[in-house]
Design a protein around this motif. Sequence first.
Motif, short mmCIF file in Angstrom:
data_model
loop_
_atom_site.label_atom_id
_atom_site.label_comp_id
_atom_site.label_asym_id
_atom_site.label_seq_id
_atom_site.Cartn_x
_atom_site.Cartn_y
_atom_site.Cartn_z
N TRP A 137 2.39 43.48 66.41
CA TRP A 137 3.66 42.82 66.10
C TRP A 137 3.49 41.50 65.34
O TRP A 137 4.47 40.95 64.84
CB TRP A 137 4.48 42.63 67.38
N SER A 138 2.25 41.02 65.22
CA SER A 138 2.09 39.81 64.40
C SER A 138 2.07 40.17 62.92
O SER A 138 2.09 39.30 62.05
CB SER A 138 0.84 39.02 64.81
N VAL A 174 5.89 39.15 74.00
CA VAL A 174 5.16 38.18 73.17
C VAL A 174 4.36 37.22 74.06
O VAL A 174 3.20 36.91 73.78
CB VAL A 174 6.14 37.42 72.25
N TYR A 178 0.47 37.55 73.48
CA TYR A 178 -0.02 36.55 72.52
C TYR A 178 -0.12 35.12 73.08
O TYR A 178 -0.65 34.25 72.41
CB TYR A 178 0.89 36.52 71.28
N LYS A 192 0.43 33.43 66.12
CA LYS A 192 0.71 34.88 66.18
C LYS A 192 1.90 35.17 67.08
O LYS A 192 2.68 36.09 66.81
CB LYS A 192 -0.52 35.64 66.67
N ALA A 196 5.06 37.25 65.94
CA ALA A 196 5.45 38.48 66.64
C ALA A 196 6.92 38.39 67.07
O ALA A 196 7.67 39.35 66.94
CB ALA A 196 4.55 38.70 67.85
N ASN A 199 9.06 38.82 64.06
CA ASN A 199 9.04 40.22 63.59
C ASN A 199 9.84 41.14 64.52
O ASN A 199 10.44 42.11 64.06
CB ASN A 199 7.60 40.73 63.46
#
Length: 434
Positions: A137-138, A174, A178, A192, A196, A199
């Motif tokens: 997702w990053s 997330v 992350y 990141k 993410a 996104n």
Amino acid sequence: MPIVEPPEKHDHQTLKFPKTFLWGAASSAFQVEGNNTQADWWTWEQKAQPPADRSGQAANHYNLYEKDFKLAAELGHNSHRLSLEWSRIEPQEGQFDQAEIDHYKAVLKSLKDKGMTVMLTLHHFSNPQWIAELGGWSNAATAGYFERFVQKIVPELKDSVDLWITINEPGIYVYMAYLSGEWPPQQKSRFKALRAYWNMADAHRKAYAAIHQLIPHAKVGIAQNIQSYQPFHAHSVLEHLAVLFSDLTSNHLFYYMTRGTHDFLGVNYYFHHRFNHLASKKMKLAIVDVAEESREVSDLGWEVYPEGIFDVLADLSDHIPIYITECGIASTNDDRRTRFLIHYLQEVYRAMQAGVDVRGFFYWSLTDNLEWHRGYNPRFGLIDIDFNTQKRTVRKSALVYREIIEHNGIPHHLLRLLAHGLTTAEIKHIIATD
Ligand code: BGC
């Protein structure tokens, strides 16, 4: 003679919910299906620091879904929330597996045949392995891949779906993947994490538009983990600021970033936190440790705090229709689960009386399942699973939930369980005699 005479008549009315209210339970594909070998979580389980358990067969729901849904129907549920496993449907980039699409068609049809309202989640934490290899997702492109998946799957399944959830708990995903780094891809990076999050917001907007293009009157939303925050000291400005900051960032930010693309809001409620600036000298501001206060907690140490669901619903009362898309307790003590259900639903009722537009409640979870990195020990299910034999056993709390559903509300004799802390052994007596 008592000093105060008891009132002659008690108000023994049922706390009635609206006729159209949805009563059900929720699940997610990776946590119950088993053998999701194309998923990033599966790959991670094989090689990373071993989590508590590998998913393996899970609850074998992939093969036993009919049995599970039959039980749900027998337990009175009129709706069900479940998710797709993207990695089954698109195991390689751009290659869709029709047999798996047909499988999900059969799964959804089974619910529809039982008269259920179906809420389908398109993304619930796990990803295809190829997505992970392209940066997960990053990577900004993931939103586009997700959009293509949605465009492919929605026309196939649309006849059996009433409510669509694009993404489950973007904030939690997330954070775990992350920031705390406990979940794959275990990349602790604020940069990141921000990417993410951004996104996922982009992916939601794209999916919302794609679904509406295919089904103009579709009902589309997200499931957001909404947490209740309070100051320990009512006069502490610092603690109030912490509450405000946490509420805005963890509860409202994603919704604001994607405003205009929600037909309803899904609320997953589990957590209540109080900030106490005295609690930690090092941090100046800290979250109260409920263990120190000997409060009731779940087997995961999460506080049992029914009033919190009222607070978060009140906080969201200026929002569009709300479904409680998850609310549940991990406990091997089923009496605790029974009281949890009654008490939390009582608070949902109060929130509705206060004007919050709540349309349904999905208990987490229908069956015991893989609690992600914590494995199979936490028991959230209305139905017990023996993970060695795959035997299903309905818990008594599920029967109490059925009693509530049958009354379309909470009958007074169940509320008595809260006041007296009765055990399930005594419940039968109460149901029979009240
Ligand atoms: C998730 C579920 C999880 C549950 C209990 C939610 O955050 O959507 O997948 O099992 O909480 O932790």
